[in-house]
Design an enzyme around this catalytic site. Structure first.
Site, mmCIF file in Angstrom:
data_model
loop_
_atom_site.group_PDB
_atom_site.id
_atom_site.type_symbol
_atom_site.label_atom_id
_atom_site.label_comp_id
_atom_site.label_asym_id
_atom_site.label_seq_id
_atom_site.Cartn_x
_atom_site.Cartn_y
_atom_site.Cartn_z
ATOM 1 N N HIS A 38 0.848 -1.190 0.000
ATOM 2 C CA HIS A 38 0.000 0.000 0.000
ATOM 3 C C HIS A 38 0.886 1.245 0.000
ATOM 4 O O HIS A 38 2.120 1.161 -0.056
ATOM 5 C CB HIS A 38 -0.979 -0.010 1.183
ATOM 6 C CG HIS A 38 -0.337 -0.022 2.542
ATOM 7 N ND1 HIS A 38 0.344 1.051 3.058
ATOM 8 C CD2 HIS A 38 -0.282 -0.987 3.496
ATOM 9 C CE1 HIS A 38 0.786 0.771 4.263
ATOM 10 N NE2 HIS A 38 0.436 -0.470 4.558
ATOM 11 N N CYS A 46 -3.995 -3.172 20.400
ATOM 12 C CA CYS A 46 -2.747 -2.669 19.818
ATOM 13 C C CYS A 46 -2.929 -1.225 19.373
ATOM 14 O O CYS A 46 -3.877 -0.911 18.637
ATOM 15 C CB CYS A 46 -2.329 -3.549 18.638
ATOM 16 S SG CYS A 46 -0.894 -2.911 17.750
ATOM 17 N N CYS A 66 1.712 -6.986 14.854
ATOM 18 C CA CYS A 66 3.086 -6.534 15.086
ATOM 19 C C CYS A 66 4.065 -7.692 15.195
ATOM 20 O O CYS A 66 5.278 -7.478 15.151
ATOM 21 C CB CYS A 66 3.163 -5.716 16.383
ATOM 22 S SG CYS A 66 2.282 -4.156 16.358
ATOM 23 N N LYS A 101 -3.663 6.045 10.838
ATOM 24 C CA LYS A 101 -2.679 5.452 9.947
ATOM 25 C C LYS A 101 -3.365 4.751 8.785
ATOM 26 O O LYS A 101 -4.355 4.036 8.969
ATOM 27 C CB LYS A 101 -1.816 4.458 10.723
ATOM 28 C CG LYS A 101 -0.736 3.791 9.881
ATOM 29 C CD LYS A 101 -0.039 2.688 10.667
ATOM 30 C CE LYS A 101 0.983 1.966 9.798
ATOM 31 N NZ LYS A 101 1.577 0.805 10.490
ATOM 32 N N LYS A 104 -3.830 -1.493 5.331
ATOM 33 C CA LYS A 104 -3.708 -2.330 4.141
ATOM 34 C C LYS A 104 -5.064 -2.622 3.523
ATOM 35 O O LYS A 104 -5.173 -2.887 2.327
ATOM 36 C CB LYS A 104 -3.028 -3.655 4.514
ATOM 37 C CG LYS A 104 -1.584 -3.503 4.969
ATOM 38 C CD LYS A 104 -0.984 -4.853 5.303
ATOM 39 C CE LYS A 104 0.461 -4.719 5.770
ATOM 40 N NZ LYS A 104 1.053 -6.015 6.128
ATOM 41 N N CYS A 130 0.449 -9.381 19.973
ATOM 42 C CA CYS A 130 -0.188 -8.763 18.804
ATOM 43 C C CYS A 130 0.310 -9.491 17.563
ATOM 44 O O CYS A 130 1.500 -9.432 17.241
ATOM 45 C CB CYS A 130 0.143 -7.269 18.708
ATOM 46 S SG CYS A 130 -0.499 -6.509 17.183
ATOM 47 N N HIS A 159 3.834 1.539 2.452
ATOM 48 C CA HIS A 159 5.018 0.809 2.011
ATOM 49 C C HIS A 159 5.761 1.604 0.933
ATOM 50 O O HIS A 159 6.997 1.670 0.918
ATOM 51 C CB HIS A 159 4.629 -0.554 1.418
ATOM 52 C CG HIS A 159 3.941 -1.465 2.368
ATOM 53 N ND1 HIS A 159 2.839 -2.211 2.023
ATOM 54 C CD2 HIS A 159 4.193 -1.763 3.669
ATOM 55 C CE1 HIS A 159 2.455 -2.943 3.051
ATOM 56 N NE2 HIS A 159 3.252 -2.684 4.066
ATOM 57 N N HIS A 183 -2.345 -1.176 15.297
ATOM 58 C CA HIS A 183 -3.307 -1.827 14.408
ATOM 59 C C HIS A 183 -4.761 -1.652 14.845
ATOM 60 O O HIS A 183 -5.674 -1.930 14.070
ATOM 61 C CB HIS A 183 -2.998 -3.324 14.308
ATOM 62 C CG HIS A 183 -1.674 -3.615 13.665
ATOM 63 N ND1 HIS A 183 -0.510 -3.774 14.392
ATOM 64 C CD2 HIS A 183 -1.323 -3.744 12.359
ATOM 65 C CE1 HIS A 183 0.489 -4.012 13.570
ATOM 66 N NE2 HIS A 183 0.044 -3.987 12.342
#
Length: 550
Positions: free
Chosen positions: A16, A136, A127, A284, A287, A124, A19, A139
Site C-alpha cells: 500500500h 494494539c 506486530c 494510519k 492495508k 499482537c 510501504h 493496528h
C-alpha cells in the site's frame, strides 16, 4: 560506499501507499548517493514467516509458501512500476537467508545471550510482538493471550552498551525526536524478549531446538545481513547498513537490532532514518478496509513519478503526514504540470522559434546565476541531510526564479535570431539542467526527459560539479517539448461513497450553466460584432499567445 535498506515487508497483504513511502524514500536517497559518485547497494524485500502470514494463507485456502510467492511477486512488480532501483530483493524464505539466520542464532546462542523461559501474556499478531495493551495502538485490534515455553534474548544485558552507542554516535538515529524516543526506552529499562514460538511451524527452526522456530527479530532483521553477504568476509564491503524505516518499528531497529549485533560481535548500523505515518482522517493508512488506499489506482492516475514526487515533497522525514487524493492531485498539478512542465514547454518552444532549435550557451554573468547557486546549494544540502522535501522545495524555487526571469526579460518580444533572446533562453536552459539534476533522485525519468529535450541525450551528471552554473554546452539541438505531466482531473464521488477524488476515473462532464456561455441577446451576435464568437476581435484574442504558453 553506502548500504541502504528499506523495511522487510510482511506478505500478509498487498503493498500500500505506506510501504511505497518507505521504499521511495530509500530509493531517492540511494539515487542521490549515486549522483555523488558513491557506490550504493539498495536492498528491499519481504518478511514471509510468522503467524499472521500463516493465517492469511489459511484464509486464502493455500499453503503459506504459495501465498508468500504470490504476494512477494506483487511487491516486486509494484516496486518495478514505481521505478525503485533496488540491487537485491531479499526473501526470508530463501535457502540463503536460512543459512544466514542459522549462523546468527548459533553465534548468539554460543555466546550465552539466549535463555529458555516461559511467556504468559498478550501478543499482537499484526506486530508479531508481545504486548501489554488489550488493544494494539498501531493496528487498533485486540491483542491475544498466549502462554508457552520459548527462548529469550537477554536484552537487559545490553542497556549500557546501547547507551554508550547513542552517546558516541548522536546521528545514528534521526531525526532527533526519534533518537530521544529510543533513549526513553533505555532509561525506562530493558526487558528480555522472546525470539521463538513453540506452536508455529512457519519459520526457521532453532539450530539447537528444532521444535521451536524463530521469527521477526532474528529472521526479518537478519535479512539485512543476508543481502550484504554475511557471514562471508566480503560482507564488510557494504556493512554497516543505513536503514530507512517507519516509526512503528523504531524500537526493533534502534534497540533490539543493535543489541543483537552487539551479541554477535558485529558492527552496529551506521544510521537509522525514521519517517512518520501517512494518515487519513487522522489515522494510519491501513492495508485494507476504510482507510486503505489502492496503490495501483494511484499509479494509474498520477503515474509513478507523480506519486513519487508527492510522497517526498509533501511528507518531511520525521513527523506524520496527512494523505489525501486531493493533496496528491493539487501537488501534481501545481508543481509538475503547471510549473515545471509549463517552464520546459515555453523555453523549448521559444528556442525553436527564436533560435532555430539550437540551444544557446548560458551567460556566465547572468542575473539568474546567483539564484541558481543559492538553490542548488540548498537542494544538495537537503538531499545530503536526508530531507527530500527541503531539497525539492529548493529545486522548485529555482523553477520559480526562472519563470520570473523570463517574465521580466520577455524573450518572446525579441526578434528571431537576436542576441537578447539567445542570452535569456541560454540562461533558462541552464536553469532547467540544474533543476533536473536536483529533482533526479525523486523523478529520475522526468529528469532524463528534460535533459533529452534540451539536447543533452546521454547526459550523466555528477554532483557537485554539475550543479555549478555554466554546464550547459550550447550549440545542441532543442525540440519543442511534449507535456511532461498531463493535468490530472478528478471526478465527483459516486453515490454512497465518501467525498474526494476517485483515482483512475475520467472527469464527469456536468451541464454548463447558461450564464457561462450565453453572449447576450440575439441582436448582439451578428457576425463581426465585438463579443460574438464569430467576430474578428474575439478570434484575434483567442489566438494571441499568452506568455506562459508558446
Amino acid at each position: 560506499m553506502s548500504y541502504l535498506t528499506t523495511p522487510i515487508y510482511y506478505v500478509n497483504d498487498l503493498p500500500h501507499v505506506g510501504h511505497a513511502y518507505s521504499t521511495v524514500l530509500a530509493d531517492a536517497l540511494a539515487r542521490w548517493e549515486r549522483l555523488c559518485g558513491r557506490p550504493v547497494r539498495l536492498v528491499t524485500g519481504t518478511d514471509e514467516h510468522g503467524a499472521k502470514v500463516r493465517r492469511a494463507a489459511a484464509e486464502a485456502g493455500i499453503a503459506p509458501a504459495t501465498f508468500a510467492d504470490r504476494t512477494a511477486g506483487r511487491f516486486r512488480a509494484t516496486w518495478d512500476r514505481l521505478g525503485i532501483g533496488y540491487d537485491e530483493f531479499v526473501r526470508t524464505t530463501s535457502a540463503r537467508h536460512r543459512e544466514t539466520v542459522t549462523e546468527l542464532l548459533t553465534r548468539v546462542y554460543e555466546a550465552g545471550h539466549l535463555r529458555p523461559g516461559r511467556y504468559d501474556g498478550r501478543y499482537c499478531v499484526g506486530c508479531e510482538a508481545y504486548a501489554t495493551e488489550l488493544v494494539c495502538a498501531v493496528h487498533g485490534r485486540p491483542t491475544e493471550l498466549v502462554g508457552e515455553e520459548n527462548w529469550f534474548f537477554r536484552l537487559s544485558e545490553f542497556a549500557r552498551p546501547l547507551a554508550e552507542w547513542f552517546d558516541r554516535c548522536p546521528e545514528a538515529v534521526r531525526p532527533a525526536a526519534r533518537r530521544n524516543e529510543a533513549l526513553g526506552w533505555l532509561r525506562r529499562g530493558l526487558t528480555d524478549f522472546s525470539i521463538s514460538r513453540a506452536g508455529l511451524d512457519w519459520g526457521i527452526p532453532l539450530p539447537w531446538e528444532p521444535s521451536q522456530v524463530t521469527y521477526v527479530w532474528f529472521d526479518a532483521l537478519g535479512s539485512y545481513l543476508t543481502a550484504a553477504g554475511w557471514p562471508a568476509p566480503e560482507y564488510s564491503r557494504w556493512w554497516p547498513a543505513r536503514h530507512v524505516i517507519g516509526k512503528d518499528i523504531l524500537r526493533f531497529h534502534a534497540v533490539y537490532w543493535p543489541a543483537i549485533l552487539l551479541a554477535a560481535e558485529l558492527p552496529l548500523p551506521e544510521r537509522i532514518t525514521v519517517h512518520g505515518f501517512l494518515l487519513q482522517r487522522g489515522s494510519k493508512i491501513a492495508k485494507s478496509g476504510e482507510r486503505a488506499v489502492a496503490l495501483d489506482d494511484l499509479l494509474d492516475r498520477f503515474g509513478p513519478e507523480g506519486l513519487r514526487y508527492h510522497l517526498l515533497r509533501d511528507n518531511p522525514v520525521g513527523p506524520d503526514g496527512e494523505f489525501s487524493l486531493a493533496s496528491v492531485e493539487a501537488r501534481y498539478n501545481a508543481d509538475l504540470a503547471n510549473t515545471l512542465g509549463n517552464l520546459l514547454s515555453r523555453v523549448t518552444a521559444l528556442v525553436v522559434s527564436r533560435c532555430a532549435g539550437t540551444g544557446p550557451a548560458p551567460d556566465p554573468s547572468s542575473p539568474l546565476a546567483p539564484a541558481a547557486a543559492r538553490w542548488a546549494e540548498a537542494g544538495a544540502a537537503g538531499w545530503s541531510a536526508g530531507a527530500p522535501s527541503e531539497a525539492l522545495a529548493a529545486a522548485w524555487r529555482l523553477v520559480a526564479a526562472t519563470n520570473s526571469y523570463l517574465v521580466s526579460a520577455q524573450p518572446w518580444r525579441s526578434p528571431a535570431g537576436s542576441t537578447e533572446a539567445a542570452t535569456v533562453l541560454g540562461d533558462a536552459l541552464e536553469a532547467l539542467r540544474i533543476v533536473a539534476v536536483l529533482a533526479a533522485p525523486a523523478v529520475p525519468e522526468t529528469a532524463g526527459r528534460i535533459w533529452r529535450q534540451i539536447g543533452l541525450d546521454g547526459y550523466a551528471p555528477r554532483v557537485p560539479d554539475d550543479l555549478a552554473w555554466g554546464g550547459y554546452p550550447g550549440g545542441v539541438g532543442v525540440t519543442r517539448a511534449a507535456p511532461l505531466f498531463p493535468p490530472a482531473r478528478g471526478r465527483r464521488t459516486p453515490a454512497g461513497r465518501r467525498g474526494g477524488i476517485v483515482p483512475g476515473c475520467a472527469p464527469i462532464r456536468l451541464p454548463t450553466p447558461w450564464t457561462s456561455w450565453w453572449p447576450g441577446p440575439a441582436r448582439w451576435r451578428r457576425p463581426g460584432r465585438a463579443g460574438c464568437s464569430a467576430s474578428p476581435a474575439r478570434r484575434r484574442r483567442a489566438s494571441r499567445p499568452w506568455p506562459g504558453c508558446w
